[in-house]
Structures are given as C-alpha cells and as structure tokens.
Design a protein around this motif. Structure first.
Motif, PDB file in Angstrom:
ATOM      1  N   PRO A  78       0.780  -1.185   0.083  1.00  0.00           N
ATOM      2  CA  PRO A  78      -0.057  -0.161   0.054  1.00  0.00           C
ATOM      3  C   PRO A  78       0.898   1.027  -0.030  1.00  0.00           C
ATOM      4  O   PRO A  78       0.300   2.429  -0.109  1.00  0.00           O
ATOM      5  N   LEU A  79       2.004   1.157   0.227  1.00  0.00           N
ATOM      6  CA  LEU A  79       3.050   2.254  -0.047  1.00  0.00           C
ATOM      7  C   LEU A  79       3.334   2.944  -1.231  1.00  0.00           C
ATOM      8  O   LEU A  79       4.094   3.850  -1.425  1.00  0.00           O
ATOM      9  N   LEU A  80       3.269   2.073  -2.217  1.00  0.00           N
ATOM     10  CA  LEU A  80       3.661   2.237  -3.442  1.00  0.00           C
ATOM     11  C   LEU A  80       2.721   2.955  -4.568  1.00  0.00           C
ATOM     12  O   LEU A  80       1.427   2.769  -4.280  1.00  0.00           O
ATOM     13  N   ASP A  81       3.160   3.542  -5.677  1.00  0.00           N
ATOM     14  CA  ASP A  81       2.294   4.085  -6.554  1.00  0.00           C
ATOM     15  C   ASP A  81       1.618   3.343  -7.549  1.00  0.00           C
ATOM     16  O   ASP A  81       0.373   3.521  -8.125  1.00  0.00           O
ATOM     17  N   SER A  82       2.475   2.190  -7.730  1.00  0.00           N
ATOM     18  CA  SER A  82       1.697   1.232  -8.801  1.00  0.00           C
ATOM     19  C   SER A  82       2.537   0.015  -8.687  1.00  0.00           C
ATOM     20  O   SER A  82       3.427  -0.511  -7.971  1.00  0.00           O
ATOM     21  N   LEU A  83       2.047  -1.110  -9.103  1.00  0.00           N
ATOM     22  CA  LEU A  83       2.386  -2.643  -9.013  1.00  0.00           C
ATOM     23  C   LEU A  83       2.355  -3.205 -10.451  1.00  0.00           C
ATOM     24  O   LEU A  83       1.577  -3.011 -11.337  1.00  0.00           O
ATOM     25  N   SER A  84       3.360  -3.974 -10.594  1.00  0.00           N
ATOM     26  CA  SER A  84       3.173  -4.904 -11.816  1.00  0.00           C
ATOM     27  C   SER A  84       2.208  -6.029 -11.865  1.00  0.00           C
ATOM     28  O   SER A  84       1.778  -6.040 -10.740  1.00  0.00           O
ATOM     29  N   SER A  85       1.894  -6.541 -12.837  1.00  0.00           N
ATOM     30  CA  SER A  85       0.747  -7.574 -13.021  1.00  0.00           C
ATOM     31  C   SER A  85       1.431  -8.963 -11.894  1.00  0.00           C
ATOM     32  O   SER A  85       0.798  -9.360 -11.429  1.00  0.00           O
ATOM     33  N   ALA A  86       2.735  -8.875 -12.113  1.00  0.00           N
ATOM     34  CA  ALA A  86       3.363 -10.185 -11.179  1.00  0.00           C
ATOM     35  C   ALA A  86       3.037  -9.906  -9.872  1.00  0.00           C
ATOM     36  O   ALA A  86       2.764 -10.699  -8.893  1.00  0.00           O
TER      37      ALA A  86
END
Length: 294
Positions: A78-86
């Motif tokens: 929850p601390l990140l702006d975006s996530l990869s599909s993996a």
C-alpha cells in the motif's frame, strides 16, 4: 557515471530485518562495476515500524530503488504508486523502482525462479505436475511462476488451511492449469516432474527438512527437486533427494536471476547472470538466509 565531485550517481538498497545475512550487496556492486556505472548498494536493517519512512526516502534524486526481503514484501504494497501484474498476482513486492518521484513495485522472485529452473535443466512440459512445499510469500511467487508456465501446481503445507488460501486466492490465467492444495500423503508424487521447497525448513537447522524422505522415493527418476534455500549450499532435502536418485539444486540460481532482473529494472543495463553468480564465489558463510530472500 558519477557526479562532478566524484560521488556516486546512483544508489540502491536492500530493506530487511535482519539484513546482515544478505548477499545482495556483493552481487549488485559487481553489476554496477560490469555496467560501468558508479553506484552504491547497501543492505539496511529496517524494522517494520520504520518501513513507511524508508520507502518514502526512495523518492530522493539519485535513488534507483530497493529490494525488499523479510518481513516487508507484503507490507510495502500500500506504500507504492503502482504495481506490476506479477506483484499483484503474487501479493508481494521484492523490488521497488523509482522513476521521477514515483515508486513502482515489482516481483522478480517469480521470473527469477523460472529462469533458474531453465538453467537447472527443467523441461517445461505443458500440464506437468509440480508440488510446492510451503505457503508463504516464496510459495506464492513459485505458484505464479509455475502456473503461468502452464504447470499444474499442488501446494503442500503443514497447515493445510494456509495452502488452501493460496489455491483460493490464485486466479489462473488459463483454467486448463490448476492450483490445488492437498495434504502431503495425497499429493501426486508418482507423477510430479518438479518439487519446489519454498518453506523455511532447514534455515536455522541444517538437519531439518520440509519433507519425509519416504515421499521422495515415490517420485519418478526424472523429477527435479529445487530448494529455494541457498545457505547451506546442500540442504538435507537435497541430500536425501540425491540419495533417492533424483536431481537436486539449491536456490543460488534464483537469487542471482532475481537480482539481475531488479538491476535491469533500475538501470536498463542487461548484465549477464554470470556476473551475479561469480560475485558469490568464495563466500564466507554469513549465516542462514531466508528462503526466497535477497
């Protein structure tokens, strides 16, 4: 590349608790040198309560990002702006990439395992049966790599409910290839092409094993036993697998491959995996290292 005053232009980190065992600084420093980049890589002990501030600090100029190891791979989501599909599929992040003030979360454990299995000679036959031991973050990364590679995966764990949670959470990209959870005695040992230990068994006690040796005798002779643990270099599971006539590998290849992919994400430099592996030769044993850790 360096700044005009000669100080390093690039910085990357490992956040873990503990962090002293990490082999990542040795690998990434070798990669910086190979790529001709003046960069630093430091393993920092970050307590869980300090993780939000440490992640926020990655937005500073000159910081490429960080690797995450236990216990931060899920807490950082929850601390990140975006996530990869993996990262979304696995539910864990082991690599944070900083780009223009934004933090992107990725999971290179999954493709790192895939590439390590190729190196170990595993043949990816469509619909092959694979058994994964464990039900933590490393097991989730293994399930992602294997099921996306069109393998049928059975998750085995001492606490069956945790294995069932992985199977229930997994949304297979192709319904023809399944993820199931079974107790050890009911797993498809006689038809398994691969067994992956993604559990913590053997980390603190080299005589500990995640599996009764009698199950190994039920495996076909072609089965590969892959232990994500890389310290010690030969675990009890590997010894007993070889005694049963099976091929067995430790997790050093996965460690190197996931590091290579993280370094490429940070720098764009495609450094050969041999550079990472060669950096690990003649090591002084830093103590047990967690399965799937950096």
């Amino acid at each position: 590349m360096s700044l005009p005053d000669g100080t390093p232009a690039f910085h990357a980190f490992l956040y873990a608790d503990p962090a002293a065992h990490s082999l990542s600084p040795r690998m990434h420093r070798a990669a910086f040198a190979h790529a001709g980049l003046n960069g630093t890589y430091d393993a920092l002990r970050v307590a869980p309560a300090d993780l939000p501030g440490a992640v926020e600090a990655l937005r500073r100029p000159g910081v490429l990002g960080a690797n995450l190891s236990l216990p931060h791979k899920e807490a950082a989501l929850p601390l990140l702006d975006s996530l990869s599909s993996a990262a979304r599929a696995v539910g864990a992040v082991n690599t944070i990439v900083h780009r223009d003030g934004q933090l992107h979360g990725d999971n290179t454990d999954s493709p790192g395992l895939r590439d390590a299995l190729y190196d170990a000679g595993y043949i990816w036959e469509e619909g092959a049966e694979v058994i994964v031991l464990g039900a933590g973050g490393a097991a989730r990364a293994a399930v992602h790599a294997l099921n996306c590679g069109q393998q049928n995966v059975t998750v085995v764990n001492r606490t069956l409910e945790r294995a069932q949670a992985i199977a229930a959470d997994w949304h297979a990209p192709d319904a023809h290839f399944q993820v199931t959870a079974l107790p050890a005695h009911a797993a498809p040992w006689e038809s398994a092409a691969l067994v992956v230990n993604a559990s913590s068994a053997g980390l603190n006690d080299p005589d500990q094993t995640p599996l009764d040796a009698t199950f190994l005798t039920r495996l076909p002779a072609r089965t590969l036993v892959y232990d994500m643990v890389y310290k010690p270099a030969e675990t009890r599971l590997m010894r007993e697998a070889r005694a049963a006539g099976l091929n067995a590998e430790n997790g050093l290849g996965m460690l190197a491959h996931q590091a290579r992919l993280a370094f490429r994400a940070w720098t764009g430099a495609d450094v050969p995996v041999s550079v990472f592996l060669n950096a690990l030769t003649d090591l002084t044993d830093p103590g047990p290292a967690p399965a799937g850790s950096a």
